[in-house]
Design an enzyme around this catalytic site. Sequence first.
Site, PDB file in Angstrom:
ATOM      1  N   HIS A  28      -3.148  51.481  26.028  1.00 40.03           N
ATOM      2  CA  HIS A  28      -3.599  52.130  26.426  1.00 40.03           C
ATOM      3  C   HIS A  28      -3.600  53.581  26.433  1.00 40.03           C
ATOM      4  O   HIS A  28      -3.332  54.240  25.821  1.00 40.03           O
ATOM      5  CB  HIS A  28      -2.722  52.312  28.443  1.00 40.03           C
ATOM      6  CG  HIS A  28      -3.775  52.688  29.432  1.00 40.03           C
ATOM      7  ND1 HIS A  28      -4.504  51.897  30.246  1.00 40.03           N
ATOM      8  CD2 HIS A  28      -3.547  53.835  29.789  1.00 40.03           C
ATOM      9  CE1 HIS A  28      -4.987  53.060  31.007  1.00 40.03           C
ATOM     10  NE2 HIS A  28      -4.737  54.068  30.962  1.00 40.03           N
ATOM     11  N   ARG A  82     -11.863  30.781  38.507  1.00 43.43           N
ATOM     12  CA  ARG A  82     -10.485  31.719  37.089  1.00 43.43           C
ATOM     13  C   ARG A  82      -9.463  31.251  37.253  1.00 43.43           C
ATOM     14  O   ARG A  82      -9.180  31.486  36.044  1.00 43.43           O
ATOM     15  CB  ARG A  82     -10.284  32.941  38.509  1.00 43.43           C
ATOM     16  CG  ARG A  82      -9.750  34.543  37.735  1.00 43.43           C
ATOM     17  CD  ARG A  82     -11.204  35.224  36.523  1.00 43.43           C
ATOM     18  NE  ARG A  82     -11.040  36.058  36.038  1.00 43.43           N
ATOM     19  CZ  ARG A  82     -11.380  37.241  35.658  1.00 43.43           C
ATOM     20  NH1 ARG A  82     -12.626  36.704  35.540  1.00 43.43           N
ATOM     21  NH2 ARG A  82     -11.507  38.097  34.993  1.00 43.43           N
ATOM     22  N   ASN A 109      -8.755  48.202  17.058  1.00 42.53           N
ATOM     23  CA  ASN A 109      -7.436  47.917  17.160  1.00 42.53           C
ATOM     24  C   ASN A 109      -7.346  47.166  16.785  1.00 42.53           C
ATOM     25  O   ASN A 109      -6.284  46.601  15.890  1.00 42.53           O
ATOM     26  CB  ASN A 109      -6.698  48.058  19.086  1.00 42.53           C
ATOM     27  CG  ASN A 109      -6.654  49.341  18.807  1.00 42.53           C
ATOM     28  OD1 ASN A 109      -6.057  50.623  18.819  1.00 42.53           O
ATOM     29  ND2 ASN A 109      -7.824  49.458  20.130  1.00 42.53           N
TER      30      ASN A 109
END
Length: 213
Positions: A110, A66, A14
């Site tokens: 998506h 994180r 992409n």
Amino acid sequence: MLKLAVLVSGGGTNLQAIMDSIADGRIKGAQITAVISNNHHAYALKRAEKAGLFARCISPKDYKDREAFHEALLAALLESQADLIVLAGCLVVIPKAIVKVYENRIINIHPSLIPAFCGKDYYGLKVHEGVLARGVKVTGATVHFVDSGTDTGPILLQKAVEVRADDTPKSLQQRVMEEAEWLLLPKAIDLIASGAVTVTDGKVVITQPACVG
């Protein structure tokens, strides 16, 4: 000029579609200022480097937790001065803190027709496995804005792809990329760059024709 930061996790097909579309004029008024991957081995980084683009890896494995990773990612995005964040095959969940800073300025591609086969358990090949297991006749791809949920943000563009009787998850994945993803994502960026896209009451309004391939 709309500045893009493209986030990737794998091969970068992409990303290549975006770069090709900028080069041949299908995307006007936009440039890529940074390509960021969470994966040190992502071929997308090599694609970016070959094209002379700034590319770097910011991996959660390189940070103590994180939160530290999210802080580093936000710092890199701010440093890129990007107007639009493009998730082009990015498997990292974007934290709410980043979504808040870039509200309605993050888009994702998506590989299904949302709201079908989407959410936290549907990514990569799992989407196409789900499509074939359910026996649906039409799938496709969706470009949407990113909000604090998973695949729940306002839908920008969609394109349908026929499911064939002899499809495998891999063959279906390839055809969805070729017939939908590689067309939709550049078109979405071009529309945003032209100022034709607004988000009102949680829905996308496009003020010019948005025919896709």
